[in-house]
Design a protein around this motif. Structure first.
Motif, mmCIF file in Angstrom:
data_model
loop_
_atom_site.group_PDB
_atom_site.id
_atom_site.type_symbol
_atom_site.label_atom_id
_atom_site.label_comp_id
_atom_site.label_asym_id
_atom_site.label_seq_id
_atom_site.Cartn_x
_atom_site.Cartn_y
_atom_site.Cartn_z
ATOM 1 N N SER A 64 0.833 -1.209 0.000
ATOM 2 C CA SER A 64 0.000 0.000 0.000
ATOM 3 C C SER A 64 0.868 1.259 0.000
ATOM 4 O O SER A 64 1.646 1.490 0.931
ATOM 5 N N PRO A 65 0.758 2.111 -1.043
ATOM 6 C CA PRO A 65 1.641 3.287 -1.107
ATOM 7 C C PRO A 65 1.347 4.314 -0.025
ATOM 8 O O PRO A 65 2.238 5.039 0.392
ATOM 9 N N SER A 66 0.088 4.347 0.469
ATOM 10 C CA SER A 66 -0.247 5.384 1.456
ATOM 11 C C SER A 66 0.590 5.225 2.723
ATOM 12 O O SER A 66 1.088 6.217 3.273
ATOM 13 N N ALA A 67 0.750 3.961 3.183
ATOM 14 C CA ALA A 67 1.549 3.730 4.396
ATOM 15 C C ALA A 67 3.003 4.141 4.160
ATOM 16 O O ALA A 67 3.652 4.743 5.034
ATOM 17 N N ARG A 68 3.508 3.835 2.964
ATOM 18 C CA ARG A 68 4.910 4.164 2.662
ATOM 19 C C ARG A 68 5.117 5.679 2.623
ATOM 20 O O ARG A 68 6.006 6.215 3.278
ATOM 21 N N TYR A 69 4.272 6.367 1.840
ATOM 22 C CA TYR A 69 4.462 7.814 1.716
ATOM 23 C C TYR A 69 4.146 8.515 3.042
ATOM 24 O O TYR A 69 4.719 9.569 3.340
ATOM 25 N N GLY A 70 3.245 7.929 3.833
ATOM 26 C CA GLY A 70 2.966 8.481 5.156
ATOM 27 C C GLY A 70 4.221 8.479 6.021
ATOM 28 O O GLY A 70 4.529 9.457 6.709
ATOM 29 N N HIS A 71 4.961 7.376 5.950
ATOM 30 C CA HIS A 71 6.190 7.296 6.751
ATOM 31 C C HIS A 71 7.301 8.180 6.174
ATOM 32 O O HIS A 71 8.138 8.679 6.928
ATOM 33 N N VAL A 72 7.293 8.370 4.855
ATOM 34 C CA VAL A 72 8.253 9.315 4.262
ATOM 35 C C VAL A 72 7.949 10.717 4.781
ATOM 36 O O VAL A 72 8.856 11.473 5.175
ATOM 37 N N ALA A 73 6.655 11.065 4.810
ATOM 38 C CA ALA A 73 6.249 12.387 5.313
ATOM 39 C C ALA A 73 6.633 12.544 6.780
ATOM 40 O O ALA A 73 7.121 13.599 7.198
ATOM 41 N N LEU A 74 6.420 11.465 7.559
ATOM 42 C CA LEU A 74 6.798 11.510 8.983
ATOM 43 C C LEU A 74 8.304 11.739 9.130
ATOM 44 O O LEU A 74 8.758 12.534 9.974
ATOM 45 N N LEU A 75 9.070 11.026 8.306
ATOM 46 C CA LEU A 75 10.537 11.170 8.339
ATOM 47 C C LEU A 75 10.946 12.618 8.058
ATOM 48 O O LEU A 75 11.759 13.207 8.789
ATOM 49 N N LEU A 76 10.345 13.203 7.025
ATOM 50 C CA LEU A 76 10.706 14.580 6.643
ATOM 51 C C LEU A 76 10.272 15.581 7.707
ATOM 52 O O LEU A 76 11.035 16.482 8.078
ATOM 53 N N ALA A 77 9.042 15.398 8.207
ATOM 54 C CA ALA A 77 8.527 16.333 9.216
ATOM 55 C C ALA A 77 9.390 16.289 10.466
ATOM 56 O O ALA A 77 9.743 17.337 11.030
ATOM 57 N N SER A 78 9.757 15.065 10.906
ATOM 58 C CA SER A 78 10.570 14.966 12.129
ATOM 59 C C SER A 78 11.978 15.523 11.892
ATOM 60 O O SER A 78 12.554 16.163 12.787
ATOM 61 N N ALA A 79 12.527 15.320 10.680
ATOM 62 C CA ALA A 79 13.870 15.853 10.392
ATOM 63 C C ALA A 79 13.847 17.386 10.406
ATOM 64 O O ALA A 79 14.745 18.024 10.986
ATOM 65 N N LEU A 80 12.804 17.971 9.813
ATOM 66 C CA LEU A 80 12.722 19.444 9.782
ATOM 67 C C LEU A 80 12.436 20.008 11.175
ATOM 68 O O LEU A 80 12.965 21.062 11.554
ATOM 69 N N MET A 81 11.633 19.262 11.946
ATOM 70 C CA MET A 81 11.364 19.689 13.330
ATOM 71 C C MET A 81 12.668 19.682 14.136
ATOM 72 O O MET A 81 12.951 20.621 14.895
ATOM 73 N N CYS A 82 13.455 18.648 13.933
ATOM 74 C CA CYS A 82 14.752 18.570 14.632
ATOM 75 C C CYS A 82 15.649 19.738 14.207
ATOM 76 O O CYS A 82 16.384 20.304 15.039
ATOM 77 N N ALA A 83 15.592 20.111 12.921
ATOM 78 C CA ALA A 83 16.429 21.218 12.431
ATOM 79 C C ALA A 83 16.039 22.523 13.117
ATOM 80 O O ALA A 83 16.908 23.297 13.556
ATOM 81 N N VAL A 84 14.726 22.763 13.248
ATOM 82 C CA VAL A 84 14.253 23.996 13.914
ATOM 83 C C VAL A 84 14.675 24.007 15.384
ATOM 84 O O VAL A 84 15.203 25.007 15.893
ATOM 85 N N LEU A 85 14.443 22.862 16.068
ATOM 86 C CA LEU A 85 14.764 22.804 17.497
ATOM 87 C C LEU A 85 16.270 22.948 17.736
ATOM 88 O O LEU A 85 16.699 23.647 18.677
ATOM 89 N N ALA A 86 17.063 22.314 16.901
ATOM 90 C CA ALA A 86 18.527 22.421 17.053
ATOM 91 C C ALA A 86 18.971 23.868 16.819
ATOM 92 O O ALA A 86 19.856 24.389 17.532
#
Lengths: 188, 163
Positions: free
Chosen positions: B22-44
């Motif tokens: 199912s592509p939705s689960a895959r792209y959902g986790h890609v989005a989660l990965l990107l969102a968490s990486a950008l959140m970490c960038a802001v917090l750092a």
């Protein structure tokens, strides 16, 4: 020198490549090609249709999840049976506590001898195969029923080719003893 | 096994395949990965530039950074072990990563120019690093897909020659 791959081997690899590319229609073809050999192998190991069915699904799930990481699509067959081998061994050991006996005495198995009437030879072989210890049954299944070459069996079972040969030799010897009536042999 | 029960097994395996891919689960986790990486960038960036903030606020940012890193690790683990991406999906994921990080970097640079605060250039630098990684991932995805397409063409030619 290795011989060029045959047409069906090329076709098998092509389906795997298309799956790795992400073509959804190729996955239906992959199921059509591999569900029967996978189930047959599972059935030979498990000896029970429901368990074989359950294990086939488990193996398939692992294979689909891992398919993008398969580096050489030509190695799909030993890779799939390797997953199946590990999966079956884990399940059989943990859930059913089936002993994976490496030290079976061929003479002791003579007591299980099966009549080898010519008309019943096929059935006798089937019954003999089912009566073999798991490791011997598995290596015979891979070699004779699934037609895997020794090198691929070595990959599947993660043992050296020499060990595959000795296990095959031992398996054939055990099977012969199970199929041929030992009393007839003693009379000669 | 009877023919009908074997057909049922085939159908079950096909359904299992469809569900698993199912592509939705895959792209959902890609989005989660990107969102968490950008959140970490802001917090750092906040931790690096806002040194005058009270200790408790800095501690809260640090805790949020740990949480963001955990989500990042989780998304990476899922994409590696449970929802590995097929070649075409890797290209889509790579494009998503390049788009997200580009917008982030552009936004940080714009805000930095407008407000003049030190936070934004630092965030843009973190975002820039992520953008480089995203570009490399996209390049690798294209390379892998090209190699598979070339092999597919070669196999089709070899099969055609044998028939």
């Amino acid at each position: 020198m290795t011989s060029p791959p045959e047409r069906h081997e090329l076709a098998d690899e092509l389906v795997v490549v298309r799956c790795q590319l992400g073509e959804s229609a190729a996955f239906d073809e992959l199921v059509r090609r591999w569900s029967a050999p996978l189930y047959r192998y599972a059935l030979k190991l498990a000896g029970e249709a429901e368990l074989a069915r359950d294990l086939s699904q488990d193996v398939w799930l692992r294979a689909i999840r891992g398919l993008p990481r398969l580096l050489d699509p030509a190695q799909f067959r030993p890779w799939l049976f390797g997953i199946a081998h590990r999966c079956f061994m884990d399940r059989l050991r943990s859930r059913y506590a089936i002993a994976v006996d490496n030290d079976t005495d061929p003479d002791a198995l003579g007591a299980l001898a099966i009549d080898a009437d010519e008309e019943l030879l096929h059935q006798s072989l089937e019954r003999g195969l089912a009566a073999l210890p798991l490791l011997e049954r598995e290596v015979l299944t891979l070699f004779y029923l699934e037609s895997l070459p020794l090198a691929e069996i070595s990959t599947v079972l993660q043992i050296p080719t020499g060990t595959v040969k000795s296990r095959l030799f031992r398996a054939r010897k055990l099977l012969r003893q199970l199929v041929v009536n030992p009393e007839q042999e003693d009379d000669r | 096994m009877t023919d009908s029960s074997f057909v049922t097994l085939q159908q079950e395996l096909q359904q299992l395949t469809t569900r698993t891919l199912s592509p939705s689960a895959r792209y959902g986790h890609v989005a989660l990965l990107l969102a968490s990486a950008l959140m970490c960038a802001v917090l750092a960036s906040l931790l690096a530039t806002e040194t005058a903030l009270p200790g408790r606020t800095q501690l809260a940012f640090a805790v949020l950074l740990v949480i963001g890193t955990s989500w990042l690790a989780y998304a990476l683990w899922v994409l590696r072990s449970r929802h590995s991406l097929l070649a075409n999906q890797r290209i889509v994921a790579g494009r998503m990563a390049v788009a997200f990080t580009s917008v982030f970097v552009a936004g940080a640079l714009l805000l930095g120019a407008v407000t003049g605060r030190a936070l934004f250039p630092v965030a843009a630098a973190f975002g820039g690093s992520l953008l480089v990684l995203a570009c490399l991932a996209l390049q690798q995805a294209h390379r892998r897909a090209d190699a598979l397409r070339a092999r597919r063409s070669e196999l089709e030619r070899m099969i055609g020659a044998q028939s």
